[in-house]
Design a protein around this motif. Sequence first.
Motif, mmCIF file in Angstrom:
data_model
loop_
_atom_site.group_PDB
_atom_site.id
_atom_site.type_symbol
_atom_site.label_atom_id
_atom_site.label_comp_id
_atom_site.label_asym_id
_atom_site.label_seq_id
_atom_site.Cartn_x
_atom_site.Cartn_y
_atom_site.Cartn_z
ATOM 1 N N LEU A 187 0.836 -1.201 0.000
ATOM 2 C CA LEU A 187 0.000 0.000 0.000
ATOM 3 C C LEU A 187 0.870 1.249 0.000
ATOM 4 O O LEU A 187 1.989 1.246 0.506
ATOM 5 N N ASP A 188 0.320 2.274 -0.589
ATOM 6 C CA ASP A 188 1.049 3.522 -0.788
ATOM 7 C C ASP A 188 0.114 4.677 -0.442
ATOM 8 O O ASP A 188 -1.047 4.667 -0.842
ATOM 9 N N ARG A 222 -2.285 -12.098 12.709
ATOM 10 C CA ARG A 222 -1.672 -12.892 11.636
ATOM 11 C C ARG A 222 -1.065 -12.025 10.538
ATOM 12 O O ARG A 222 -0.610 -12.531 9.526
ATOM 13 N N ALA A 223 -1.086 -10.719 10.729
ATOM 14 C CA ALA A 223 -0.536 -9.807 9.727
ATOM 15 C C ALA A 223 0.823 -9.281 10.176
ATOM 16 O O ALA A 223 1.026 -8.958 11.342
ATOM 17 N N LEU A 224 1.750 -9.230 9.250
ATOM 18 C CA LEU A 224 3.081 -8.695 9.523
ATOM 19 C C LEU A 224 3.293 -7.484 8.631
ATOM 20 O O LEU A 224 3.239 -7.587 7.407
ATOM 21 N N THR A 225 3.508 -6.328 9.248
ATOM 22 C CA THR A 225 3.602 -5.076 8.498
ATOM 23 C C THR A 225 5.021 -4.548 8.484
ATOM 24 O O THR A 225 5.719 -4.585 9.496
ATOM 25 N N ALA A 226 5.445 -4.033 7.329
ATOM 26 C CA ALA A 226 6.794 -3.472 7.187
ATOM 27 C C ALA A 226 6.739 -2.192 6.366
ATOM 28 O O ALA A 226 5.824 -1.987 5.567
ATOM 29 N N ARG A 227 7.719 -1.328 6.593
ATOM 30 C CA ARG A 227 7.879 -0.175 5.705
ATOM 31 C C ARG A 227 8.895 -0.585 4.646
ATOM 32 O O ARG A 227 10.017 -0.976 4.958
ATOM 33 N N LEU A 228 8.485 -0.493 3.380
ATOM 34 C CA LEU A 228 9.363 -0.902 2.291
ATOM 35 C C LEU A 228 10.279 0.248 1.860
ATOM 36 O O LEU A 228 11.485 0.121 1.830
ATOM 37 N N GLU A 229 9.678 1.375 1.513
ATOM 38 C CA GLU A 229 10.455 2.565 1.138
ATOM 39 C C GLU A 229 9.527 3.776 1.118
ATOM 40 O O GLU A 229 8.336 3.638 0.851
ATOM 41 N N GLU A 230 10.076 4.947 1.400
ATOM 42 C CA GLU A 230 9.295 6.185 1.393
ATOM 43 C C GLU A 230 7.947 5.978 2.099
ATOM 44 O O GLU A 230 7.905 5.663 3.265
ATOM 45 N N ASP A 231 6.835 6.150 1.355
ATOM 46 C CA ASP A 231 5.511 5.976 1.963
ATOM 47 C C ASP A 231 4.851 4.677 1.483
ATOM 48 O O ASP A 231 3.635 4.568 1.432
ATOM 49 N N GLU A 232 5.666 3.692 1.155
ATOM 50 C CA GLU A 232 5.173 2.392 0.704
ATOM 51 C C GLU A 232 5.339 1.367 1.817
ATOM 52 O O GLU A 232 6.412 1.229 2.398
ATOM 53 N N PHE A 233 4.259 0.638 2.096
ATOM 54 C CA PHE A 233 4.259 -0.360 3.163
ATOM 55 C C PHE A 233 3.849 -1.716 2.603
ATOM 56 O O PHE A 233 3.095 -1.791 1.620
ATOM 57 N N GLY A 234 4.338 -2.771 3.222
ATOM 58 C CA GLY A 234 3.956 -4.125 2.836
ATOM 59 C C GLY A 234 3.305 -4.833 4.012
ATOM 60 O O GLY A 234 3.686 -4.623 5.164
ATOM 61 N N ILE A 235 2.299 -5.648 3.730
ATOM 62 C CA ILE A 235 1.616 -6.420 4.765
ATOM 63 C C ILE A 235 1.541 -7.876 4.316
ATOM 64 O O ILE A 235 0.968 -8.182 3.259
ATOM 65 N N LEU A 236 2.126 -8.757 5.094
ATOM 66 C CA LEU A 236 2.078 -10.192 4.816
ATOM 67 C C LEU A 236 0.926 -10.792 5.615
ATOM 68 O O LEU A 236 0.883 -10.673 6.845
ATOM 69 N N LEU A 237 -0.019 -11.413 4.917
ATOM 70 C CA LEU A 237 -1.182 -12.037 5.556
ATOM 71 C C LEU A 237 -1.030 -13.553 5.485
ATOM 72 O O LEU A 237 -1.201 -14.150 4.414
ATOM 73 N N ALA A 238 -0.699 -14.164 6.608
ATOM 74 C CA ALA A 238 -0.487 -15.617 6.656
ATOM 75 C C ALA A 238 -1.820 -16.351 6.646
ATOM 76 O O ALA A 238 -2.782 -15.919 7.282
ATOM 77 N N TYR A 239 -1.854 -17.453 5.895
ATOM 78 C CA TYR A 239 -3.045 -18.318 5.821
ATOM 79 C C TYR A 239 -4.296 -17.549 5.400
ATOM 80 O O TYR A 239 -5.380 -17.766 5.920
ATOM 81 N N ARG A 240 -4.105 -16.656 4.449
ATOM 82 C CA ARG A 240 -5.237 -15.885 3.943
ATOM 83 C C ARG A 240 -5.345 -16.074 2.429
ATOM 84 O O ARG A 240 -4.472 -15.634 1.682
#
Length: 202
Positions: free
Chosen positions: A50-51, A85-103
């Motif tokens: 997401l951005d 069950r969600a793992l959130t990270a900042r990827l770069e600038e205002d971009e974020f990543g969310i890993l949703l396990a077993y979804r």
Amino acid sequence: IRAGAQKTLSFERNSDRVTHLINGESLLYQLRRSLRHAQAHDSEHAFLVLDIDNFALVNDVFDTTSGDEVLGEFAKLLGQLNDSRALTARLEEDEFGILLAYRPLADARRIADKIRSDIASSSLELEDESVSFTVSMGIAPIQRITRSPEQVLEQARSALRIAKDQGRDQVVVYDVDQNEMHRYQQERASSRRQLEEAMDTD
């Protein structure tokens, strides 16, 4: 003391300084683990990118320090909106990543839509002003047929670009079948052009 220092160093190495979320490198490691699980057990996971829409305007109106403050508060908001069950990270600038396990993708789409609408209805207080914003999101599946974590990231970002092109404040799911067919058709068209050019040259 030594163990405490090692823990601190490990946290600093794996986390983002501004948001205190894990960083992109750490998320890629977790993506790789999820992919191995999907390949071994035929399980399904999902990855969201997401951005923040028009985030550059925040830095224009305020300043970089305020921009970092927004990112920090935004990270807290994401943490509140996600489940365990969600793992959130900042990827770069205002971009974020969310890993949703077993979804599976249907669940991931529902979660993403809720995150998008919750963010749109929220606001942050910045320099005595209420700042609200929207986000665009791209979703990619993590399945047994997925080749690599880099492919997952590329697919999610591709879906994110489409969300931006469609007017922002959107959630787009990467269509594996449609996009693979599109790439196949492009490769066939390219091969045909090369053959025709070679025949013309001869």
